[in-house]
Enzyme design. Sequence first.
Site, PDB file in Angstrom:
ATOM      1  N   SER A   1     -10.122  -1.703  -1.995  1.00 54.15           N
ATOM      2  CA  SER A   1      -9.569  -3.052  -1.872  1.00 54.15           C
ATOM      3  C   SER A   1     -10.685  -4.049  -1.631  1.00 54.15           C
ATOM      4  O   SER A   1     -11.729  -3.731  -1.064  1.00 54.15           O
ATOM      5  CB  SER A   1      -8.540  -3.089  -0.745  1.00 54.15           C
ATOM      6  N   LYS A   2     -10.398  -5.250  -2.095  1.00 52.92           N
ATOM      7  CA  LYS A   2     -11.358  -6.341  -1.991  1.00 52.92           C
ATOM      8  C   LYS A   2     -11.733  -6.597  -0.539  1.00 52.92           C
ATOM      9  O   LYS A   2     -12.850  -6.966  -0.228  1.00 52.92           O
ATOM     10  CB  LYS A   2     -10.661  -7.580  -2.565  1.00 52.92           C
ATOM     11  N   ARG A   3     -10.768  -6.420   0.357  1.00 57.50           N
ATOM     12  CA  ARG A   3     -11.020  -6.724   1.771  1.00 57.50           C
ATOM     13  C   ARG A   3     -11.857  -5.638   2.434  1.00 57.50           C
ATOM     14  O   ARG A   3     -12.747  -5.924   3.209  1.00 57.50           O
ATOM     15  CB  ARG A   3      -9.696  -6.880   2.526  1.00 57.50           C
TER      16      ARG A   3
END
Length: 488
Positions: free
Chosen positions: A242-244
């Site tokens: 995930s981007k986060r």
Amino acid sequence: MSSDDRPGPRFRFAPSPTGIFHVGGARSALHNWALAHRHGGTFVLRIEDTDAARNEATWIDGIVDALAWIGISADDERFEGPFMQSAGAAAHGEAADRLFASGAAYYCDLSPEQVRERAEANGTTGYDGHSRDRGLGPGPGRVLRFRVPEGSTVVSDAVRGEVVFDNATIEDFVLVRGDGSPVFVLANVVDDIGSRITDVVRGEEHLPNTPKQQMLWEALGHSPPRWAHVPVLVNAERKKLSKRRDKVALEQYRDDGILADAMVNYLMTLGWTMPGSEEAGSEIYSFDEMLERFSLDHVTSSPAFFDIDKLLAFNGEHIRRLSADELVAACDPWLPADWDRDRFAAIAPHVQQRLTTLADAPGWVDFLFLDDPEIDDQAWSKTMSTEYARGVLADSISAYEAAEWRHEVLKETMEREVMAAHGLKLGKAQAPVRVAVTGRTVGPPLFEALEVMGRDEALRRMRAALLLLDDRDDRTGRADEVGGGSGD
Ligand code: GLU
């Protein structure tokens, strides 16, 4: 030949512009490109921009650049696009009208809150088909919904086999929002039909959309494409990348000194085993080798671990495969502007074995570009506190004053005139010289580095180290006296 006349299957890559180019997206792009190549087909690039009205030129360029970096070239005759999804608005609207006219879709005037309230009251989730038979026409705030037929939908997937969806689990989904804008599933299918796409190869996260899309293809009068859903990428904790949480931006890897060839090689191995790689005991391949052999037959359906350490290992291998000129060119963006490129070219092959990323290159050789080496205190005290350090340095200086300045000769000279005299192995004998000229105990092979540095500079550094050694010894000696140390 115009692309319309080109025979063969038609693949596509349809990124949503989110600001970064996700490594999972890059892998899907590579799969489609590889298949288009292998089967003499076409690769269509479509930017799915209907949800985000942003500065188009910037992010289209960003996507085209990122694709070019991994070898997907907009100049190739197989490449078609980029097309903007927003440019297809009229076609999306027409398709919606047709679906309504044929009865495959119907309008509904419930607000999202009303849909929720009804679901709660019914004890169900999702929309209950309230307006199916109310005969509503279009109107402000009304959404267009697809009339999901009874029965089941069988998605035939090249990676997963036949996946059966019970239509009872699929609500009458929205095709056009209350503001008249098409939702993803409609725009995506209408564009794929418009581009005569024959094969949809994409990430597993889109599998739940697929029965809806297949129903739409059929309701619009077309046979669905061949589907293939490649496994999701997960991190070390087996969670979806995930981007986060994770480093997922392709650009970031490029900026950190990963070679495009290594990135491509690594991405292609995620979920796919190159035929013959197990026998060969190596997964290191060029893009061309993989383009020739990629097929969906050997793609697994289990999640693929995106292992950054493995990517780094691939990168090291690909760096070692570069020719001397390629290596120098690849490292160039990481070098300070004022470094002498010829000097770098002379030393680069000697650090090639040691590089994990291109960004590591300057750190291995910076001593060659500084006026004086930056002395690492620990390296100095460990090496220069030996009883032989001074003698080795002094003897090396006299031996090197007259030696021919070639690395082979410098090595022989040290072996003959320093090692033997001090009864040391080569590693120990060269350590004080290495610290004197590089400031460190690790670095490129010493004699090659000396050759590149040149006699004057090398001798100047060795003499300076000798002086520093005397100076430090003097001070240590005085300190001992003041402190009343016993001395010897
Ligand atoms: N725009 C979608 C995405 O970026 C891709 C849809 C598709 O490949 O069908 O996830």
